[in-house]
Design an enzyme around this catalytic site. Structure first.
Site, mmCIF file in Angstrom:
data_model
loop_
_atom_site.group_PDB
_atom_site.id
_atom_site.type_symbol
_atom_site.label_atom_id
_atom_site.label_comp_id
_atom_site.label_asym_id
_atom_site.label_seq_id
_atom_site.Cartn_x
_atom_site.Cartn_y
_atom_site.Cartn_z
ATOM 1 N N GLU A 1 -12.696 1.496 -1.238
ATOM 2 C CA GLU A 1 -13.321 2.607 -0.515
ATOM 3 C C GLU A 1 -14.157 3.279 -1.270
ATOM 4 O O GLU A 1 -15.409 3.250 -1.156
ATOM 5 C CB GLU A 1 -12.507 3.102 -0.174
ATOM 6 C CG GLU A 1 -12.322 3.926 0.978
ATOM 7 C CD GLU A 1 -11.018 4.379 1.882
ATOM 8 O OE1 GLU A 1 -9.635 3.339 2.262
ATOM 9 O OE2 GLU A 1 -10.523 4.996 2.856
ATOM 10 N N ALA B 1 -7.267 1.413 1.685
ATOM 11 C CA ALA B 1 -6.921 2.855 0.127
ATOM 12 C C ALA B 1 -6.637 2.213 -0.357
ATOM 13 O O ALA B 1 -6.071 2.773 -1.508
ATOM 14 C CB ALA B 1 -5.709 3.758 0.326
ATOM 15 N N SER B 2 -7.597 0.964 -0.949
ATOM 16 C CA SER B 2 -8.080 0.648 -2.535
ATOM 17 C C SER B 2 -6.640 -0.166 -3.100
ATOM 18 O O SER B 2 -6.456 0.521 -4.346
ATOM 19 C CB SER B 2 -8.840 1.517 -3.263
ATOM 20 O OG SER B 2 -10.565 1.827 -2.151
ATOM 21 N N ARG B 3 -5.548 -0.039 -2.553
ATOM 22 C CA ARG B 3 -4.491 -0.302 -2.942
ATOM 23 C C ARG B 3 -4.463 -1.232 -3.370
ATOM 24 O O ARG B 3 -2.930 -1.492 -3.654
ATOM 25 C CB ARG B 3 -3.500 -0.122 -2.309
ATOM 26 C CG ARG B 3 -3.169 -0.432 -0.961
ATOM 27 C CD ARG B 3 -2.359 0.201 0.418
ATOM 28 N NE ARG B 3 -0.738 -0.119 0.249
ATOM 29 C CZ ARG B 3 -0.416 -1.110 -0.345
ATOM 30 N NH1 ARG B 3 -0.841 -1.938 0.361
ATOM 31 N NH2 ARG B 3 1.108 -0.807 0.003
ATOM 32 N N GLN C 1 -13.175 -8.666 0.207
ATOM 33 C CA GLN C 1 -13.238 -8.195 -1.152
ATOM 34 C C GLN C 1 -12.665 -8.667 -2.238
ATOM 35 O O GLN C 1 -12.889 -8.683 -3.845
ATOM 36 C CB GLN C 1 -12.237 -7.025 -0.954
ATOM 37 C CG GLN C 1 -10.666 -7.225 -1.659
ATOM 38 C CD GLN C 1 -9.980 -7.641 -0.042
ATOM 39 O OE1 GLN C 1 -10.623 -8.186 0.456
ATOM 40 N NE2 GLN C 1 -9.203 -6.430 -0.199
ATOM 41 N N GLY C 2 -12.067 -10.440 -2.691
ATOM 42 C CA GLY C 2 -11.322 -11.092 -3.252
ATOM 43 C C GLY C 2 -9.913 -10.985 -3.825
ATOM 44 O O GLY C 2 -9.699 -11.559 -5.085
#
Lengths: 158, 342
Positions: free
Chosen positions: B292, B87-89, B48-49
């Site tokens: 997500e 969770a995109s955290r 995702q980088g």
């Protein structure tokens, strides 16, 4: 069945390996010769990440007994990567964000290499047809298609 | 038979991080002898980088060039703790931890520079190009390599920093259910346009158009990559992916990766997206998170579009051709088409 010696040309150099019958080219590359750019994905010909070039044609190394390519020319991702910098296809992938997790990239790049070698200016449809056997789970393919088109332009103007 | 077109819409509010919080991440920074700032983390980059955006956040806070920052996520056993990349955290939690660590490391860096330049640390600033200079007289400066060498070999000091971030776990009131579930929410809306072949039950997604509000974008190209990849993944869930497709018997279910159906380049729809940036109050530089959620809204949008096309509500995905053909038997639109023909 006893092991036997198989000789072939790998990335411009002659190599000999001692293998049991039906040992795949993928196993020879990764485990005997420690060339790990060629990835191991599904090991049943379903994902394309193990693609290498045999006499210029893309082949799935996970399904290919190494005896079958005795005496032939094999090129892996290591073989197209210059000592310094990147191959124009690799650079195009980098610049177009066509790599996320990177697991499919070695196979996709070899397929694009074979495509551009025989068809330097492919249409988007031809690129899609070429990479139809390569599974990418991250990018949604769109950046890969852009990278392939960009690579074609770079190679033509080189 | 016919090809029926339909449009569907779906929206998502995505809370960043673990529900109720309580999910910490830590970061450690140290400068090497030659002035590379190593940020040690246990937060894994899945593609995702994360390494890129964390290096950007670290460089910005330290005041050094991006190229001088190295992200080390080599070993989750020995690295500073991270709850995980889910969770995109990660950008939100880890980014906050890195800012805290980078502030401490920057302070140490300026203290060494102050000794070398014989001024107070308060009089110093960074130019972001690898130098620390005296405010008001930029010719009085020291480059970070010389500075790191001096710290190590002349002053015997470390240039380092510690950071962590946790959203304290919210208690849930047993009487009222009152709680503080999230730290920040990103939002998106997706519009799907599809074509359904009533002969075969196959769906073609023509386009996925979306608007995303994800807080500050640290790296817009990576955000775009998440949106396009997520749209494709969502389409895959809506139409194809299942280990238990509707088939006559379980023998027909996929038994291996080669038989598990996922879309390829030929199924790529036209994907278009705009990003709005309303910075969050508690994210690093206003980040909310995008990951997500990009695979969430496309699923109901596509299912809604198919329902719209055939005139029958579909409630179970993936909407395989088998399910669509069964639904078509009940479709008033298809009945109408058949009547018109006869």
């Amino acid at each position: 069945m006893p092991s036997r010696i198989v000789a072939f040309n790998l990335n411009g150099r002659d190599v000999e390996v001692m293998v049991k019958p039906l040992t795949t080219l993928q196993t020879v590359l990764r485990e005997h010769l420690h060339l790990t750019a060629t990835k191991s994905g599904c090991r049943q010909g379903g994902c394309g990440t193990c693609t290498v070039l045999v006499n210029g044609e893309p082949m799935l190394s996970c399904l290919l007994p190494v005896e079958d390519i005795a005496g032939q020319k094999v090129v892996t991702l290591e073989g197209i990567t210059p000592i310094e910098g990147l191959h124009p296809i690799q650079q195009a992938f980098f610049d177009n964000y066509a790599i996320q997790c990177g697991y499919c990239s070695p196979g996709v790049i070899m397929v694009i290499k074979a495509l551009l070698d025989r068809n330097p200016n492919p249409t988007r449809q031809e690129i899609m047809d070429a990479i139809a056997g390569n599974v990418c789970r991250c990018t949604g393919y769109e950046p890969i298609l852009r990278a392939a088109e960009d690579a074609a332009r770079r190679l033509q103007s080189a | 038979m016919a090809k029926l077109r339909g449009t569907g819409i779906a929206a998502v509010n995505y809370p960043t991080g673990m529900n109720l919080g309580g999910d910490p991440s830590q970061a450690l920074i140290h400068a090497t002898t030659t002035g590379t700032f190593v940020i040690s983390l246990s937060s894994t980059d899945l593609g995702q980088g994360l390494k890129t955006v964390i290096a950007q956040i670290g460089a910005e806070t330290l005041g050094v060039p991006f190229e001088n920052v190295l992200i080390d996520t080599a070993d989750t056993d020995t690295g500073p703790h991270c709850m995980g990349t889910f969770a995109s955290r990660a950008t939100h939690r880890v980014g906050n931890a890195v800012i805290m660590a980078a502030k401490e490391a920057r302070k140490a860096m300026l203290e060494v520079a102050a000794e070398e330049l014989e001024v107070s640390p308060d009089d110093l600033d960074t130019d972001g190009k690898g130098n620390i200079f005296v405010k008001g007289s930029p010719e009085r400066k020291i480059d970070i390599t010389s500075l790191a060498l001096a710290a190590h070999f002349k002053y015997g000091r470390t240039i380092s920093g510690r950071g962590m971030y946790i959203k304290p776990k919210s208690p849930v009131d047993p009487e009222t259910g009152k709680m503080d579930p999230d730290s920040t929410e990103a939002h998106a809306c997706v519009v799907a346009e599809v074509e359904v072949d009533t002969e075969t039950g196959e769906v073609t997604v023509i386009s996925l158009k979306s608007a995303y509000e994800v807080g500050r974008q640290v790296n817009p190209a990576l955000v775009h990559g998440q949106i396009v990849g997520g749209a494709f993944m969502g389409m895959s869930h809506a139409l194809y992916e299942t280990t238990a497709p509707y088939y006559p018997s379980p023998d027909h279910a996929p038994g291996s990766f080669s038989e598990y159906i996922i879309p390829g380049p030929h199924e790529l729809p036209h994907i278009e997206s705009v990003v709005l940036e309303y910075p969050s109050v508690n994210g690093p530089y206003g980040v909310k998170g995008v990951g997500e959620m990009t695979a969430n809204a496309p699923i109901p949008a596509i299912v809604n579009a198919v329902s719209n096309a055939i005139g029958v509500r579909l409630t179970e995905y993936p909407i395989t051709p088998e399910k669509i053909l069964r639904a078509l038997e009940k479709s008033p639109k298809v009945k109408q088409l058949a009547e018109n023909r006869s």
